[in-house]
Motif scaffolding. Structure first.
Motif, mmCIF file in Angstrom:
data_model
loop_
_atom_site.group_PDB
_atom_site.id
_atom_site.type_symbol
_atom_site.label_atom_id
_atom_site.label_comp_id
_atom_site.label_asym_id
_atom_site.label_seq_id
_atom_site.Cartn_x
_atom_site.Cartn_y
_atom_site.Cartn_z
ATOM 1 N N VAL A 9 -3.113 -2.552 -13.363
ATOM 2 C CA VAL A 9 -1.707 -2.151 -13.391
ATOM 3 C C VAL A 9 -0.835 -3.401 -13.310
ATOM 4 C CG1 VAL A 9 0.115 -0.823 -12.259
ATOM 5 C CG2 VAL A 9 -2.229 0.054 -12.295
ATOM 6 N N ASP A 10 0.136 -3.481 -14.211
ATOM 7 C CA ASP A 10 1.055 -4.622 -14.230
ATOM 8 C C ASP A 10 2.417 -4.290 -13.635
ATOM 9 O OD1 ASP A 10 -0.622 -6.537 -15.798
ATOM 10 O OD2 ASP A 10 -0.464 -4.935 -17.294
ATOM 11 N N ARG A 11 2.820 -3.013 -13.739
ATOM 12 C CA ARG A 11 4.175 -2.646 -13.312
ATOM 13 C C ARG A 11 4.198 -1.178 -12.903
ATOM 14 N NH1 ARG A 11 8.223 -4.552 -17.503
ATOM 15 N NH2 ARG A 11 7.846 -6.470 -16.358
ATOM 16 N N TYR A 12 5.085 -0.868 -11.959
ATOM 17 C CA TYR A 12 5.346 0.511 -11.540
ATOM 18 C C TYR A 12 6.820 0.815 -11.786
ATOM 19 C CZ TYR A 12 0.892 0.542 -9.039
ATOM 20 O OH TYR A 12 -0.442 0.483 -8.718
ATOM 21 N N HIS A 13 7.084 1.929 -12.474
ATOM 22 C CA HIS A 13 8.442 2.469 -12.613
ATOM 23 C C HIS A 13 8.488 3.716 -11.740
ATOM 24 C CE1 HIS A 13 9.273 0.818 -16.958
ATOM 25 N NE2 HIS A 13 9.033 -0.144 -16.085
ATOM 26 N N LEU A 14 9.238 3.660 -10.653
ATOM 27 C CA LEU A 14 9.251 4.767 -9.704
ATOM 28 C C LEU A 14 10.651 5.340 -9.561
ATOM 29 C CD1 LEU A 14 7.112 3.126 -6.868
ATOM 30 C CD2 LEU A 14 6.322 4.465 -8.829
ATOM 31 N N LEU A 15 10.736 6.661 -9.629
ATOM 32 C CA LEU A 15 11.934 7.361 -9.193
ATOM 33 C C LEU A 15 11.534 8.088 -7.917
ATOM 34 C CD1 LEU A 15 13.511 8.808 -12.471
ATOM 35 C CD2 LEU A 15 14.289 6.870 -11.097
ATOM 36 N N VAL A 16 12.080 7.613 -6.797
ATOM 37 C CA VAL A 16 11.705 8.138 -5.485
ATOM 38 C C VAL A 16 12.772 9.135 -5.043
ATOM 39 C CG1 VAL A 16 11.154 7.568 -3.096
ATOM 40 C CG2 VAL A 16 10.528 5.967 -4.942
ATOM 41 N N PHE A 17 12.324 10.373 -4.810
ATOM 42 C CA PHE A 17 13.227 11.470 -4.471
ATOM 43 C C PHE A 17 13.309 11.633 -2.959
ATOM 44 C CE2 PHE A 17 12.631 12.032 -8.845
ATOM 45 C CZ PHE A 17 13.592 12.903 -9.331
ATOM 46 N N PRO A 18 14.494 11.965 -2.433
ATOM 47 C CA PRO A 18 14.689 12.086 -0.986
ATOM 48 C C PRO A 18 14.129 13.404 -0.446
ATOM 49 C CG PRO A 18 16.739 12.613 -2.098
ATOM 50 C CD PRO A 18 15.761 12.209 -3.164
ATOM 51 N N LEU A 19 12.808 13.509 -0.518
ATOM 52 C CA LEU A 19 12.100 14.710 -0.061
ATOM 53 C C LEU A 19 10.816 14.302 0.627
ATOM 54 C CD1 LEU A 19 12.120 16.801 -3.370
ATOM 55 C CD2 LEU A 19 13.449 17.325 -1.341
ATOM 56 N N LEU A 20 10.408 15.091 1.606
ATOM 57 C CA LEU A 20 9.072 14.988 2.195
ATOM 58 C C LEU A 20 8.331 16.254 1.806
ATOM 59 C CD1 LEU A 20 10.079 13.672 5.735
ATOM 60 C CD2 LEU A 20 9.269 12.335 3.777
ATOM 61 N N LEU A 21 7.255 16.105 1.047
ATOM 62 C CA LEU A 21 6.544 17.270 0.519
ATOM 63 C C LEU A 21 5.236 17.557 1.238
ATOM 64 C CD1 LEU A 21 7.144 16.642 -3.273
ATOM 65 C CD2 LEU A 21 8.291 18.300 -1.802
ATOM 66 N N GLY A 22 4.767 16.623 2.031
ATOM 67 C CA GLY A 22 3.524 16.866 2.759
ATOM 68 C C GLY A 22 2.327 16.849 1.840
ATOM 69 N N ILE A 37 -2.058 -5.510 -2.261
ATOM 70 C CA ILE A 37 -1.551 -5.788 -3.604
ATOM 71 C C ILE A 37 -0.057 -6.088 -3.467
ATOM 72 C CG2 ILE A 37 -1.184 -4.863 -5.921
ATOM 73 C CD1 ILE A 37 -3.568 -2.945 -5.349
ATOM 74 N N PRO A 38 0.322 -7.360 -3.513
ATOM 75 C CA PRO A 38 1.748 -7.686 -3.397
ATOM 76 C C PRO A 38 2.520 -7.244 -4.632
ATOM 77 C CG PRO A 38 0.376 -9.685 -3.303
ATOM 78 C CD PRO A 38 -0.521 -8.537 -3.605
ATOM 79 N N LEU A 39 3.740 -6.789 -4.423
ATOM 80 C CA LEU A 39 4.604 -6.323 -5.500
ATOM 81 C C LEU A 39 5.920 -7.091 -5.457
ATOM 82 C CD1 LEU A 39 4.142 -2.476 -4.960
ATOM 83 C CD2 LEU A 39 2.907 -3.915 -6.584
ATOM 84 N N ASP A 40 6.471 -7.368 -6.633
ATOM 85 C CA ASP A 40 7.783 -8.000 -6.744
ATOM 86 C C ASP A 40 8.772 -6.951 -7.231
ATOM 87 O OD1 ASP A 40 6.849 -10.567 -6.057
ATOM 88 O OD2 ASP A 40 6.318 -11.006 -8.149
ATOM 89 N N LEU A 41 9.818 -6.684 -6.430
ATOM 90 C CA LEU A 41 10.862 -5.747 -6.833
ATOM 91 C C LEU A 41 11.738 -6.436 -7.878
ATOM 92 C CD1 LEU A 41 12.244 -2.980 -6.322
ATOM 93 C CD2 LEU A 41 13.668 -4.154 -4.624
ATOM 94 N N PHE A 48 8.644 -2.311 -9.884
ATOM 95 C CA PHE A 48 7.873 -3.377 -9.256
ATOM 96 C C PHE A 48 6.907 -3.979 -10.263
ATOM 97 C CE2 PHE A 48 8.717 -0.557 -5.611
ATOM 98 C CZ PHE A 48 9.131 -1.467 -4.650
ATOM 99 N N ASP A 49 6.851 -5.300 -10.298
ATOM 100 C CA ASP A 49 5.769 -5.988 -10.991
ATOM 101 C C ASP A 49 4.667 -6.261 -9.972
ATOM 102 O OD1 ASP A 49 6.751 -6.066 -13.552
ATOM 103 O OD2 ASP A 49 7.536 -8.112 -13.398
ATOM 104 N N VAL A 50 3.424 -6.124 -10.410
ATOM 105 C CA VAL A 50 2.298 -6.487 -9.551
ATOM 106 C C VAL A 50 2.230 -8.004 -9.559
ATOM 107 C CG1 VAL A 50 -0.190 -6.339 -9.230
ATOM 108 C CG2 VAL A 50 1.090 -4.337 -10.022
ATOM 109 N N ALA A 51 2.303 -8.589 -8.373
ATOM 110 C CA ALA A 51 2.279 -10.046 -8.255
ATOM 111 C C ALA A 51 0.844 -10.533 -8.457
ATOM 112 C CB ALA A 51 2.810 -10.475 -6.889
ATOM 113 N N ARG A 52 0.659 -11.404 -9.407
ATOM 114 C CA ARG A 52 -0.672 -11.945 -9.698
ATOM 115 C C ARG A 52 -0.844 -13.281 -9.019
ATOM 116 N NH1 ARG A 52 -2.814 -7.415 -11.483
ATOM 117 N NH2 ARG A 52 -1.884 -6.631 -13.375
#
Length: 195
Positions: free
Chosen positions: A141-154, A168-172, A187-191
């Motif tokens: 994995v090189d990058r994560y595109h995340l949409l984080v929703f304000p919910l706790l779903l359990g 696994i360090p990530l760069d925002l 996030f880019d995965v820091a190599r």
């Protein structure tokens, strides 16, 4: 080398299962039912379609998307045209949809590594929690595109696996918060040098 991007809708506690309403999950449809719609939060989804040159899916996500996405010509027109790769040890060519463009079956994470070495642009992974875990653990994995929703779903499938791996360090590289509480984080995965 091609960039492999995992894109996901995710609750604050890491659940990615059934954001659009798939059956069989208690909280199905949480992105639309529980959080007010803000069109600005979805800008990244259009950008992903414009930039992607291939889709990579696990078997279960392929089987969920293949009957639906080909008919969604307004929302997924570009994805419908792109080459698709499905990672599965059980699917055969006869199992593939006839109306969803060129699709190839990959049998292993090693074959995904080979795909990354081929010519072309970004490869986007939608859904596919189990595949995502394997790709992350293999360092693909090189990058994560995340949409984080304000919910706790359990309960539910998690975006990130629970394997005991090295950190696994990530760069925002991109972040935005929207009025409905959704946050975009890229996030880019820091190599490490030499990786």
């Amino acid at each position: 080398m091609r960039t492999l991007i995992i894109t996901a809708f995710m609750s604050l506690d890491g659940v990615m299962e059934a954001p659009g309403g798939e059956e069989g999950y208690r909280n199905a449809g949480w992105t639309f039912r529980d959080v007010p719609f803000d069109e600005a939060a979805y800008e990244i989804k259009g950008r992903e379609q414009d930039e992607a040159t291939a889709l990579l899916l696990g078997r279960r996500s392929y089987e969920a998307f293949a009957p639906v996405w080909p008919s969604m010509t307004e929302d997924f027109a570009r994805y419908n045209e792109l080459p698709k790769y499905v990672v599965s040890s059980t699917l055969t060519d006869e199992d593939l949809a006839d109306d969803w463009g060129p699709t190839s079956i990959l049998r292993s994470v090693e074959e995904v590594a080979g795909l990354k070495e081929s010519d072309g642009g970004p490869i986007i992974v939608h859904g596919s929690a189990t595949l995502g875990h394997a790709l992350s653990e293999a360092g693909l994995v090189d990058r994560y595109h995340l949409l984080v929703f304000p919910l706790l779903l359990g309960a539910g499938k998690r975006l990130f696996g629970t394997a005991d791996v090295d950190a696994i360090p990530l760069d925002l590289i991109e972040h935005e918060a929207y009025g409905n509480g959704v946050q975009k984080m890229v996030f880019d995965v820091a190599r490490k040098a030499g990786d």
